[in-house]
Design a protein around this motif. Structure first.
Motif, PDB file in Angstrom:
ATOM      1  N   PHE A  25      28.711  24.675  24.829  1.00 38.70           N
ATOM      2  CA  PHE A  25      29.566  24.747  23.638  1.00 38.70           C
ATOM      3  C   PHE A  25      30.460  23.512  23.539  1.00 38.70           C
ATOM      4  O   PHE A  25      30.581  22.902  22.473  1.00 38.70           O
ATOM      5  N   VAL A  26      31.085  23.153  24.647  1.00 37.87           N
ATOM      6  CA  VAL A  26      31.962  21.968  24.657  1.00 37.87           C
ATOM      7  C   VAL A  26      31.151  20.711  24.349  1.00 37.87           C
ATOM      8  O   VAL A  26      31.557  19.868  23.529  1.00 37.87           O
ATOM      9  N   PHE A  27      29.983  20.599  24.998  1.00 42.68           N
ATOM     10  CA  PHE A  27      29.156  19.401  24.826  1.00 42.68           C
ATOM     11  C   PHE A  27      28.662  19.268  23.386  1.00 42.68           C
ATOM     12  O   PHE A  27      28.798  18.196  22.767  1.00 42.68           O
ATOM     13  N   PHE A  28      28.103  20.340  22.835  1.00 37.31           N
ATOM     14  CA  PHE A  28      27.517  20.246  21.497  1.00 37.31           C
ATOM     15  C   PHE A  28      28.572  20.241  20.391  1.00 37.31           C
ATOM     16  O   PHE A  28      28.305  19.778  19.285  1.00 37.31           O
ATOM     17  N   THR A  29      29.768  20.731  20.690  1.00 42.99           N
ATOM     18  CA  THR A  29      30.875  20.563  19.735  1.00 42.99           C
ATOM     19  C   THR A  29      31.200  19.081  19.588  1.00 42.99           C
ATOM     20  O   THR A  29      31.415  18.578  18.479  1.00 42.99           O
ATOM     21  N   ALA A  30      31.227  18.380  20.722  1.00 43.29           N
ATOM     22  CA  ALA A  30      31.472  16.932  20.696  1.00 43.29           C
ATOM     23  C   ALA A  30      30.333  16.201  19.988  1.00 43.29           C
ATOM     24  O   ALA A  30      30.572  15.263  19.211  1.00 43.29           O
ATOM     25  N   VAL A  31      29.096  16.631  20.248  1.00 38.86           N
ATOM     26  CA  VAL A  31      27.940  16.014  19.598  1.00 38.86           C
ATOM     27  C   VAL A  31      28.007  16.220  18.087  1.00 38.86           C
ATOM     28  O   VAL A  31      27.833  15.265  17.307  1.00 38.86           O
TER      29      VAL A  31
END
Length: 313
Positions: free
Chosen positions: A28-34
């Motif tokens: 979630f954190v990673f793909f929010t940034a993406v």
């Protein structure tokens, strides 16, 4: 919404990316940034091209279209995926599923046609430089843009209508993190062999034909570049290499997913992540960081904002 006779399914359950809650939080954190990077980077490209008159050329006109489509394309899937990463049950209503498929194929097919048009634009610029302004006039560019959007719309309407002609009475589990035609059609309570052939004939053939056209275009372009001086060749090769990178990732997914029978493979989710998240992120990275004209335009835009800020004080 008009449903096929016998349809009783009102919602589908998505398997998501993983069942491990700890991994889901990290994703979630990673793909929010993406997703934030996709929105920010592509929006910045569109604003920069609109603002800087030196970028009002066919190449950047189509690049702004590509950025706009990438924002729309990723927004069809990523917000729902992010919400599901925090949810216990990853459900999507029948209507939302159909809408997701419709817009996914609308933007994806339009992007395939756009990448093909961009290859033609580079072919005209490199191989027919003296006639380029005539070949790629403003009117021609507008006609090509209208044609690619119309083609994407017809493709999406055809596949969505095809999906709605069969009944769905269970099961309702989709082994992925979004709805797509091959995944949904195989859940139908009917023999879908003919429908799978039609899907391959539509999506698969479009992807392969456009890929072949792109390969031929770049072979001709590379042969033409052999006769150029080193500096001109370097800049042209850089542009073509950037375009080919985007094409390989995007069309590679389409050929892998749609040119085979509708069954789930272990690699589907990984390939789909590249399709919905990584490729839209590649556009601002490749076309901005490797493009001197775009970097200059961004610096001018930033300088203008700083100047306006100083005047405000």
């Amino acid at each position: 919404m008009l449903l096929a006779n016998g349809t009783t399914v009102r919602a589908f359950v998505l398997s998501g990316l993983t069942s491990n809650h700890g991994i889901e939080l990290a994703l979630f954190v990673f793909f929010t940034a993406v997703y934030a990077s996709v929105l920010l980077g592509n929006t910045l490209i569109v604003i920069t091209i609109i603002y800087d008159r030196t970028l009002h050329t066919p190449m950047y006109f189509f690049l702004s279209n590509l950025s706009f489509i990438d924002v729309c394309h990723s927004s069809v899937v990523l917000p729902k995926m992010l919400a599901d990463l925090l949810a216990g049950t990853k459900a999507i209503s029948f209507g939302e599923c159909i809408a997701q498929m419709f817009f996914l194929h609308l933007f994806a097919c339009t992007e395939i046609f756009l990448l093909t048009v961009m290859a033609f634009d580079r072919f005209a610029a490199i191989c027919r430089p003296l006639h380029y302004t005539t070949i790629m006039s403003r009117w021609v560019c507008l006609q090509l843009a209208a044609a690619m959007w119309l083609g994407g719309l017809l493709h999406s309407v055809a596949l969505t209508a095809l999906t709605l002609t069969v009944p769905y009475c269970g099961p309702n589990a989709i082994d992925n993190f979004f709805c797509d035609v091959p995944l949904v059609i195989k859940l139908a309570c009917a023999d879908t062999y003919v429908f799978e052939i039609l899907i391959v004939s539509n999506s698969g053939v479009i992807s392969v034909v456009c890929f072949i056209v792109l390969v031929i275009s770049y072979i001709v372009i590379l042969m033409s570049l052999r006769k150029r001086i080193s500096e001109g060749r370097r800049k042209a090769l850089s542009t073509c290499a950037a375009h080919l990178t985007v094409v390989t990732f995007f069309l590679g997914h389409c050929i892998f997913i749609y040119l085979r029978p509708a069954k789930s493979l272990a690699a589907d989710k990984v390939v789909s992540i590249f399709f919905t998240a990584v490729t839209p992120l590649l556009n601002p990275v490749i076309y901005t960081l490797r493009n001197e004209d775009m970097l200059n335009a961004l610096n001018k835009l930033r300088g203008r904002q700083v100047h306006l800020g100083d005047k405000g004080h």
